[in-house]
Scaffold this motif. Structure first.
Motif, PDB file in Angstrom:
ATOM      1  N   ARG A 152       0.582   9.666   8.269  1.00 30.38           N
ATOM      2  CA  ARG A 152       0.947   8.381   8.865  1.00 30.38           C
ATOM      3  C   ARG A 152      -0.229   7.414   8.773  1.00 30.38           C
ATOM      4  NH1 ARG A 152       5.483   5.522   9.884  1.00 30.38           N
ATOM      5  NH2 ARG A 152       4.843   3.776  11.136  1.00 30.38           N
ATOM      6  N   ALA A 153      -1.434   7.917   9.024  1.00 30.81           N
ATOM      7  CA  ALA A 153      -2.614   7.057   8.930  1.00 30.81           C
ATOM      8  C   ALA A 153      -2.813   6.576   7.492  1.00 30.81           C
ATOM      9  CB  ALA A 153      -3.851   7.812   9.411  1.00 30.81           C
ATOM     10  N   TYR A 182      -0.495   6.303   5.265  1.00 28.18           N
ATOM     11  CA  TYR A 182       0.630   5.400   5.015  1.00 28.18           C
ATOM     12  C   TYR A 182       0.325   4.011   5.582  1.00 28.18           C
ATOM     13  CZ  TYR A 182       5.452   3.637   5.385  1.00 28.18           C
ATOM     14  OH  TYR A 182       6.586   2.893   5.309  1.00 28.18           O
ATOM     15  N   ASP A 183      -0.191   3.969   6.814  1.00 27.96           N
ATOM     16  CA  ASP A 183      -0.534   2.690   7.435  1.00 27.96           C
ATOM     17  C   ASP A 183      -1.657   1.986   6.678  1.00 27.96           C
ATOM     18  OD1 ASP A 183       1.407   2.995   9.363  1.00 27.96           O
ATOM     19  OD2 ASP A 183       0.037   3.863  10.858  1.00 27.96           O
ATOM     20  N   GLU A 184      -2.629   2.748   6.181  1.00 28.04           N
ATOM     21  CA  GLU A 184      -3.709   2.153   5.387  1.00 28.04           C
ATOM     22  C   GLU A 184      -3.162   1.544   4.101  1.00 28.04           C
ATOM     23  OE1 GLU A 184      -6.863   4.932   4.648  1.00 28.04           O
ATOM     24  OE2 GLU A 184      -7.154   5.324   6.783  1.00 28.04           O
ATOM     25  N   ASP A 185      -2.247   2.248   3.472  1.00 25.19           N
ATOM     26  CA  ASP A 185      -1.630   1.727   2.251  1.00 25.19           C
ATOM     27  C   ASP A 185      -0.871   0.435   2.526  1.00 25.19           C
ATOM     28  OD1 ASP A 185      -2.604   3.735   0.649  1.00 25.19           O
ATOM     29  OD2 ASP A 185      -0.746   4.903   0.649  1.00 25.19           O
ATOM     30  N   ILE A 186      -0.147   0.400   3.626  1.00 23.11           N
ATOM     31  CA  ILE A 186       0.608  -0.808   3.981  1.00 23.11           C
ATOM     32  C   ILE A 186      -0.345  -1.964   4.259  1.00 23.11           C
ATOM     33  CG2 ILE A 186       2.044  -1.852   5.788  1.00 23.11           C
ATOM     34  CD1 ILE A 186       3.675   0.691   5.809  1.00 23.11           C
ATOM     35  N   ALA A 187      -1.440  -1.696   4.976  1.00 23.68           N
ATOM     36  CA  ALA A 187      -2.414  -2.751   5.266  1.00 23.68           C
ATOM     37  C   ALA A 187      -3.043  -3.268   3.976  1.00 23.68           C
ATOM     38  CB  ALA A 187      -3.491  -2.226   6.211  1.00 23.68           C
ATOM     39  N   LYS A 223      -0.471  -5.417   2.202  1.00 22.00           N
ATOM     40  CA  LYS A 223      -0.327  -6.720   2.866  1.00 22.00           C
ATOM     41  C   LYS A 223      -1.477  -7.642   2.495  1.00 22.00           C
ATOM     42  CE  LYS A 223       2.439  -5.431   6.875  1.00 22.00           C
ATOM     43  NZ  LYS A 223       2.473  -5.293   8.334  1.00 22.00           N
TER      44      LYS A 223
END
Length: 146
Positions: A67-68, A70-75, A78
């Protein structure tokens, strides 16, 4: 002729028996029971998910580490999108350094009139030169111009 068909059919059946059956392929996921649910592992990618049983259905969520990531990839995505949007918005806009270096409309027109005068005089000289050569040697043939 029929013996050839029978032989061909026998070879075909033999080859089909040698092919691995789809039912014997490795499963896509492996489930492992834990104290508070299950851990599901994707056998192809190695991704892990935490699963809980709720109302007779298995509900799976990504593991904390994934999840971390995944969130880094999304950031990161963006930030890249914002950068691209800014680049697209700035297309057509000149930076201040370039904009300030451009001549004013008056200076541009003045330069254009100088160029026009130069070209008119140059063309006049070329015409005079061409007319002068034709008048000096009326009987001789002028060289071919290509």
């Amino acid at each position: 002729m029929s013996s050839i068909r029978i032989c061909f059919m026998a070879i075909l059946v033999g080859l089909l028996c040698l092919l691995p059956a789809r039912a014997q392929e490795a499963p896509s996921y492996t489930l492992q029971k834990t104290d508070d649910g299950y851990v599901r592992m994707n056998n192809k990618t190695g991704q892990m998910s935490i699963c809980h049983e709720k109302s007779g259905q298995l509900i799976c969520k990504m593991a904390v580490e994934e999840r971390a990531a995944y969130d880094e990839d999304i950031a990161d995505l963006k930030a890249r999108v914002t950068k691209l949007e800014d680049a697209v918005a700035s297309i057509g806009k000149l930076p201040p350094v370039v904009r300030d270096a451009l001549p004013s409309q008056e200076d541009f027109e003045k330069g254009l009139s100088y160029m026009e005068k130069f070209l008119r005089r140059f063309m006049g000289i070329a015409r005079d030169f061409e007319n002068g050569e034709k008048g000096a040697n009326p009987g001789s043939q002028s060289p071919q111009k290509t």
